[in-house]
Design an enzyme around this catalytic site. Sequence first.
Site, PDB file in Angstrom:
ATOM      1  N   LYS A  46       6.700   0.999   6.896  1.00 23.69           N
ATOM      2  CA  LYS A  46       6.373   2.223   6.161  1.00 23.69           C
ATOM      3  C   LYS A  46       7.664   2.993   5.903  1.00 23.69           C
ATOM      4  O   LYS A  46       8.387   3.338   6.833  1.00 23.69           O
ATOM      5  CB  LYS A  46       5.397   3.085   6.973  1.00 23.69           C
ATOM      6  CG  LYS A  46       4.047   2.445   7.162  1.00 23.69           C
ATOM      7  CD  LYS A  46       3.135   3.273   8.047  1.00 23.69           C
ATOM      8  CE  LYS A  46       2.720   4.538   7.358  1.00 23.69           C
ATOM      9  NZ  LYS A  46       1.739   5.305   8.168  1.00 23.69           N
ATOM     10  N   GLY A  80       0.809  -1.214   0.000  1.00 27.79           N
ATOM     11  CA  GLY A  80       0.000   0.000   0.000  1.00 27.79           C
ATOM     12  C   GLY A  80       0.840   1.260   0.000  1.00 27.79           C
ATOM     13  O   GLY A  80       2.074   1.222   0.087  1.00 27.79           O
ATOM     14  N   GLY A 108       0.685   5.399   1.615  1.00 30.47           N
ATOM     15  CA  GLY A 108       0.022   6.317   2.530  1.00 30.47           C
ATOM     16  C   GLY A 108       0.607   7.705   2.437  1.00 30.47           C
ATOM     17  O   GLY A 108       1.487   7.985   1.607  1.00 30.47           O
ATOM     18  N   ALA A 109       0.128   8.612   3.297  1.00 32.43           N
ATOM     19  CA  ALA A 109       0.635   9.975   3.300  1.00 32.43           C
ATOM     20  C   ALA A 109       2.118  10.004   3.647  1.00 32.43           C
ATOM     21  O   ALA A 109       2.874  10.840   3.171  1.00 32.43           O
ATOM     22  CB  ALA A 109      -0.156  10.806   4.308  1.00 32.43           C
ATOM     23  N   PHE A 110       2.527   9.061   4.476  1.00 29.22           N
ATOM     24  CA  PHE A 110       3.930   9.012   4.910  1.00 29.22           C
ATOM     25  C   PHE A 110       4.832   8.427   3.835  1.00 29.22           C
ATOM     26  O   PHE A 110       5.969   8.832   3.678  1.00 29.22           O
ATOM     27  CB  PHE A 110       4.020   8.186   6.194  1.00 29.22           C
ATOM     28  CG  PHE A 110       5.418   8.078   6.751  1.00 29.22           C
ATOM     29  CD1 PHE A 110       5.972   9.120   7.459  1.00 29.22           C
ATOM     30  CD2 PHE A 110       6.162   6.933   6.554  1.00 29.22           C
ATOM     31  CE1 PHE A 110       7.252   9.014   7.985  1.00 29.22           C
ATOM     32  CE2 PHE A 110       7.440   6.820   7.073  1.00 29.22           C
ATOM     33  CZ  PHE A 110       7.979   7.872   7.785  1.00 29.22           C
ATOM     34  N   GLY A 111       4.348   7.461   3.081  1.00 30.52           N
ATOM     35  CA  GLY A 111       5.171   6.829   2.059  1.00 30.52           C
ATOM     36  C   GLY A 111       4.646   5.466   1.675  1.00 30.52           C
ATOM     37  O   GLY A 111       3.448   5.195   1.789  1.00 30.52           O
ATOM     38  N   VAL A 143       4.278   1.305   1.871  1.00 29.58           N
ATOM     39  CA  VAL A 143       4.188   0.281   2.905  1.00 29.58           C
ATOM     40  C   VAL A 143       4.583  -1.067   2.308  1.00 29.58           C
ATOM     41  O   VAL A 143       4.079  -1.462   1.252  1.00 29.58           O
ATOM     42  CB  VAL A 143       2.768   0.192   3.491  1.00 29.58           C
ATOM     43  CG1 VAL A 143       2.723  -0.821   4.643  1.00 29.58           C
ATOM     44  CG2 VAL A 143       2.302   1.556   3.969  1.00 29.58           C
ATOM     45  N   ASP A 164      -7.004  12.676   9.239  1.00 31.98           N
ATOM     46  CA  ASP A 164      -7.053  11.960   7.960  1.00 31.98           C
ATOM     47  C   ASP A 164      -7.771  10.620   8.122  1.00 31.98           C
ATOM     48  O   ASP A 164      -7.268   9.570   7.712  1.00 31.98           O
ATOM     49  CB  ASP A 164      -5.637  11.748   7.418  1.00 31.98           C
ATOM     50  CG  ASP A 164      -5.632  11.447   5.916  1.00 31.98           C
ATOM     51  OD1 ASP A 164      -6.627  11.802   5.246  1.00 31.98           O
ATOM     52  OD2 ASP A 164      -4.651  10.889   5.427  1.00 31.98           O
TER      53      ASP A 164
END
Length: 676
Positions: free
Chosen positions: A385, A363, A365-368, A370, A482
Amino acid sequence: MNLFSSRTPLIIFLILLLFFKNPPLISSQNTNFDFPSFSSLRNISLLGDSFLRHGVISLTKQLNVPSSSSGTVIYNHPIEFSNQDSTHIASFSTCFTFSINNVNPVSFGDGLAFFITPDDRILGSPGGYLGLVNSTLLTKNKFVAVEFDTRLDSHFNDPNENHIGLDIDSLNSIKTADVISIGIDLKSGNLITAWIDYESVEKSLKVFLSYSGTKPFDPLLAVDVDLSEYLREFKYVGFSASTEGSTEIHLLENWSFSTFGVKSSRPRFPPYNVSDNSVVRKPPIPVSGSGNKHKRLGWGLGIAGPALFCVFLGLFGYISVKKWKGMRMDKSIKADLLTGPRQFSYKELKAATKGFHDSRIVGHGAFGTVYKAFFMSLGTMSAVKRSKHSHEGKTEFLAELSIIACLRHKNLVPLQGWCAEKGELLLVYEFMPNGSVDNVLYQESDQGLALKWPHRYNIAVGLASVLTYLHQECEQQVIHRDIKTSNIMLDANFNARLGDFGLARLMDHDKSPVSTLTAGTMGYLAPEYLQYGKATEKSDVFSYGVVILELACGRRPIDKETEGQRMVNLVDWVWDLHSEGRLAEAVDRRLNGVFNVEEAKLLLLLGLSCANPDSAERPSMRKVFQILNGEAEPVLVPKTKPTLSFSNHMALNVGDIVSDSEGSQTPDHMFEIKVV
């Protein structure tokens, strides 16, 4: 002096040898586990209709009426049968006790199977497919299985309705054996113990069956087969079962499993006790002229010595500076953390994700990005992540780490560790086997919807519980900012686990949080947050309202009309149906009417009240949690949805604010929002 000069290169070589030591050998380990009974779901995952009750796993539904069912139980940790550097395949042995019974004697089928597979999410169709393969994609799932079949299915060339067989990537068995021949009836309801042994050297698989716990001397099924092609690297082991319009019950009482002869993944150095016959002897060097040769050798080493010494100093300096920079960054990170989980090394995470290979991506995400990670030394599986940018991501990294590290709730994704090396920032979470709500909610298969109504309602309750904790029960209030279905993960039992705190902010209670930049995902943003950039607990409530409307309706926050290209806002669509007295029509039609009507109505009305344009009219998450648990009366929802207007008399609807884009921009002009 000359003696010293001649020995200097030797000393330098010794230092270099000590400094650059050979890496230690990596030795793989054999796997052993034993479940005398199943007192909990630790280390195993239940998929489909399987469930645990009173220490026994039922792989299919227990109903008094005929039904179709399919279920799987899988050992969570991958088993290493071989490694990339070795052609050797481990042998294995497994023993388990099971029973197959029928509530209705005239109803039978279809049986169960023990399997080995590369897929930790394998779940096939009901019926004669034994929960191993999909009815529409017969060759999709890969497996080695021993079937215990209770139905004669001509499609798979079954010999009778009471047999066992070896299956490889197909339910057409390589070889079968009649169980009745040894006086055992698979459908008797009696406890049956099975032993499956595979010898990799002999390339032989044997299956033994007995009503007692004593292993017979002779196998019921013996197959000469080479499984080396199918047991490469890591595999998962487990059981599956299925029924088709029957009341057959498949129970698993206990299970043990072992591998033997897993070899080291690196070749060892040759042994020192080499026989004399294998040593090549050279003739002795003549004594004459040896002094001149030693002198020339001394001059050569004397010149090469300083050069090698400079190389050594350069390497030593480079490594020292690199380590110093890494320590400095680590100290910078650690200074921002009062307490925290385990610190992983970059080497560990790289190895566990196969060098952050694309095949391990689960996946974004906003962080980066996964990645799925296997830690063989720990015997665990995790999600890693990896930040998109080292410097830009540091703020989000520290925000997520400092928040999650001090939070404890059953509906949060547990943080296991972190890493800040090689200019990268990484977080290690517990792996959630069922992925995100977003993926499961909109996923369809030949078996129907993966997310049934009880799971949906349970997700709404779990999410309300954890948001109540974050908003009102923490020492410092946490605003997530979020909340969306892709940030809500599902564990093995489909319980909601909230994650992705990269946008969250800590704040003291009773203080107004102000953000200079609107963050989050369009479709879930409250109107006042989108306009002013102020994140409050009420903006989280709005996002929660959108999520539970998604769960009830099976529609995305912003979706296209069934016919045409016009975008429809979910909140507006449900509110229109509510105003027309047709609220029940909003429930996901894919459920085919299989849902609790009262619960569905409650979720829809609660979703609308949480998504009210007027933030003052939205309930608190504590109130929402109490309503869902029947501890408080539902909030009254007006038939007509309140609309928004601005001081410059420009009409604004939530549908005008929210778009299907993933980004957002802060408006150039600020307007006062009024509810009319």
